[in-house]
Write a protein that holds these residues in place. Structure first.
Motif, PDB file in Angstrom:
ATOM      1  N   LEU A 215       0.904  -0.968   0.158  1.00  0.00           N
ATOM      2  CA  LEU A 215      -0.008  -0.058  -0.428  1.00  0.00           C
ATOM      3  C   LEU A 215       1.121   1.585  -0.098  1.00  0.00           C
ATOM      4  O   LEU A 215       0.654   2.287  -0.738  1.00  0.00           O
ATOM      5  CB  LEU A 215      -1.052   0.009   1.071  1.00  0.00           C
ATOM      6  CG  LEU A 215      -2.717  -0.760   0.879  1.00  0.00           C
ATOM      7  CD1 LEU A 215      -3.128   0.397   0.300  1.00  0.00           C
ATOM      8  CD2 LEU A 215      -2.351  -1.646   0.035  1.00  0.00           C
ATOM      9  N   ARG A 216       2.058   1.258   0.493  1.00  0.00           N
ATOM     10  CA  ARG A 216       2.809   2.111   1.097  1.00  0.00           C
ATOM     11  C   ARG A 216       3.093   3.122  -0.296  1.00  0.00           C
ATOM     12  O   ARG A 216       3.489   3.760  -0.842  1.00  0.00           O
ATOM     13  CB  ARG A 216       4.053   1.842   1.613  1.00  0.00           C
ATOM     14  CG  ARG A 216       4.696   3.453   1.518  1.00  0.00           C
ATOM     15  CD  ARG A 216       5.727   3.456   3.236  1.00  0.00           C
ATOM     16  NE  ARG A 216       6.895   2.070   2.673  1.00  0.00           N
ATOM     17  CZ  ARG A 216       6.996   1.196   3.731  1.00  0.00           C
ATOM     18  NH1 ARG A 216       5.905   0.610   4.507  1.00  0.00           N
ATOM     19  NH2 ARG A 216       7.403   0.009   3.430  1.00  0.00           N
ATOM     20  N   LEU A 217       3.382   1.908  -1.694  1.00  0.00           N
ATOM     21  CA  LEU A 217       4.271   1.713  -2.982  1.00  0.00           C
ATOM     22  C   LEU A 217       3.293   2.732  -3.679  1.00  0.00           C
ATOM     23  O   LEU A 217       2.885   3.273  -4.854  1.00  0.00           O
ATOM     24  CB  LEU A 217       4.767   0.422  -3.287  1.00  0.00           C
ATOM     25  CG  LEU A 217       6.066  -0.358  -2.679  1.00  0.00           C
ATOM     26  CD1 LEU A 217       6.286  -1.684  -2.987  1.00  0.00           C
ATOM     27  CD2 LEU A 217       7.486   0.574  -2.950  1.00  0.00           C
ATOM     28  N   LEU A 218       2.077   1.819  -3.362  1.00  0.00           N
ATOM     29  CA  LEU A 218       1.296   2.246  -4.397  1.00  0.00           C
ATOM     30  C   LEU A 218       0.593   3.699  -3.801  1.00  0.00           C
ATOM     31  O   LEU A 218       0.631   4.217  -5.321  1.00  0.00           O
ATOM     32  CB  LEU A 218       0.244   1.349  -4.296  1.00  0.00           C
ATOM     33  CG  LEU A 218       0.416  -0.039  -4.568  1.00  0.00           C
ATOM     34  CD1 LEU A 218      -0.973  -0.857  -4.363  1.00  0.00           C
ATOM     35  CD2 LEU A 218       0.096   0.313  -6.576  1.00  0.00           C
ATOM     36  N   ARG A 219       0.439   4.473  -2.544  1.00  0.00           N
ATOM     37  CA  ARG A 219       0.591   5.701  -2.317  1.00  0.00           C
ATOM     38  C   ARG A 219       1.538   6.527  -2.993  1.00  0.00           C
ATOM     39  O   ARG A 219       1.269   7.748  -3.490  1.00  0.00           O
ATOM     40  CB  ARG A 219      -0.194   5.769  -0.944  1.00  0.00           C
ATOM     41  CG  ARG A 219      -0.501   7.001  -0.440  1.00  0.00           C
ATOM     42  CD  ARG A 219      -1.709   6.506   0.710  1.00  0.00           C
ATOM     43  NE  ARG A 219      -1.770   7.990   1.215  1.00  0.00           N
ATOM     44  CZ  ARG A 219      -1.679   8.040   2.605  1.00  0.00           C
ATOM     45  NH1 ARG A 219      -1.984   7.011   3.485  1.00  0.00           N
ATOM     46  NH2 ARG A 219      -2.659   8.574   3.056  1.00  0.00           N
ATOM     47  N   GLU A 220       2.565   6.367  -2.985  1.00  0.00           N
ATOM     48  CA  GLU A 220       3.874   7.215  -3.156  1.00  0.00           C
ATOM     49  C   GLU A 220       4.015   7.481  -4.666  1.00  0.00           C
ATOM     50  O   GLU A 220       4.786   8.113  -5.332  1.00  0.00           O
ATOM     51  CB  GLU A 220       5.052   6.645  -2.893  1.00  0.00           C
ATOM     52  CG  GLU A 220       4.931   6.844  -0.841  1.00  0.00           C
ATOM     53  CD  GLU A 220       6.503   5.089  -0.945  1.00  0.00           C
ATOM     54  OE1 GLU A 220       7.450   5.135  -1.333  1.00  0.00           O
ATOM     55  OE2 GLU A 220       6.780   6.007   0.512  1.00  0.00           O
TER      56      GLU A 220
END
Length: 224
Positions: A215-220
């Motif tokens: 999720l962090r990768l997609l959000r960034e």
């Protein structure tokens, strides 16, 4: 008259015979129903558990009804009392798997209000169900509808019902207008589902930390 008396007796005997026959066959029907109900209720959970295990371990195509019957100490013919065909048993396992994952995801999401937190909670619950719950969830992921044509429509319906849950969560995200939300959702679910192939229990990463990193990768990526 003697003839009339004999006819009356014959008619009475015939009437009694018919009444007794109806009672006999009705009694047999009730007995059959009484015997079938506890048999179905008692054995069904075990049948589903063993079918899910074998479908996961051997694959759907390589698992026979005889294999499943042997696993539950049942005659092969008796298994057909519960399921008319192997694909019907698969659908039952699928339904249970989808239900288990859905309940875990809904419970996790209900504890949050912010859209990104809700999606993260759903991703964590999904991955924990996949990697920790066991056989049922893995069958849902590994057995594709197109691999079982006779049950494909029913399996797709079950999968679509679950996919809508993630579609609603992604739809609520504050993403740029040009974002392809369907691709976003499919990318996330694909990454989560593929984890089963490389995850090792007891390793450095937990299902929770893996889901959060996705999720962090997609959000960034949305901020870039």
């Amino acid at each position: 008259m003697p003839v009339n008396d004999c006819s009356d007796v014959d008619r009475q005997e015939e009437l009694v015979y018919k009444q007794n026959s109806r009672l006999f066959f009705y009694g047999r029907h009730l007995m059959a129903q009484t015997l079938r109900i506890p048999r179905s209720d008692n054995r069904l959970p075990l049948i589903l558990d063993q079918a899910a295990r074998l479908f996961r371990e051997k694959g759907y195509a390589a698992t026979s009804m005889r294999d499943i019957a042997t696993a539950v100490d049942m005659l092969p013919g008796s298994l057909y009392y519960h399921f008319a065909a192997k694909e019907d048993l698969l659908v039952a396992v699928y339904e249970e798997g989808v239900h288990l994952i859905t309940e875990k995801v809904r419970a996790a999401v209900a504890r949050h209000a912010e859209p990104w937190q809700r999606l993260e909670a759903a991703a964590v619950a999904h991955l924990e169900a996949l990697l920790k719950t066991g056989d049922y969830a893995l069958v849902v992921i590994r057995v594709l509808p197109q691999d079982v044509p006779k049950a494909a429509a029913r399996l797709v319906k079950l999968r679509d019902g679950y996919d809508r849950l993630f579609a609603e969560l992604v739809a609520a995200l504050p993403l740029p207008p040009e974002t392809d939300r369907q691709s976003f959702r499919l990318m996330l679910l694909g990454a989560l589902n593929w984890t089963q192939h490389w995850f090792r229990d007891g390793g450095r990463s937990s299902p929770r930390s893996i889901a959060r990193s996705f999720l962090r990768l997609l959000r960034e990526a949305q901020k870039a």
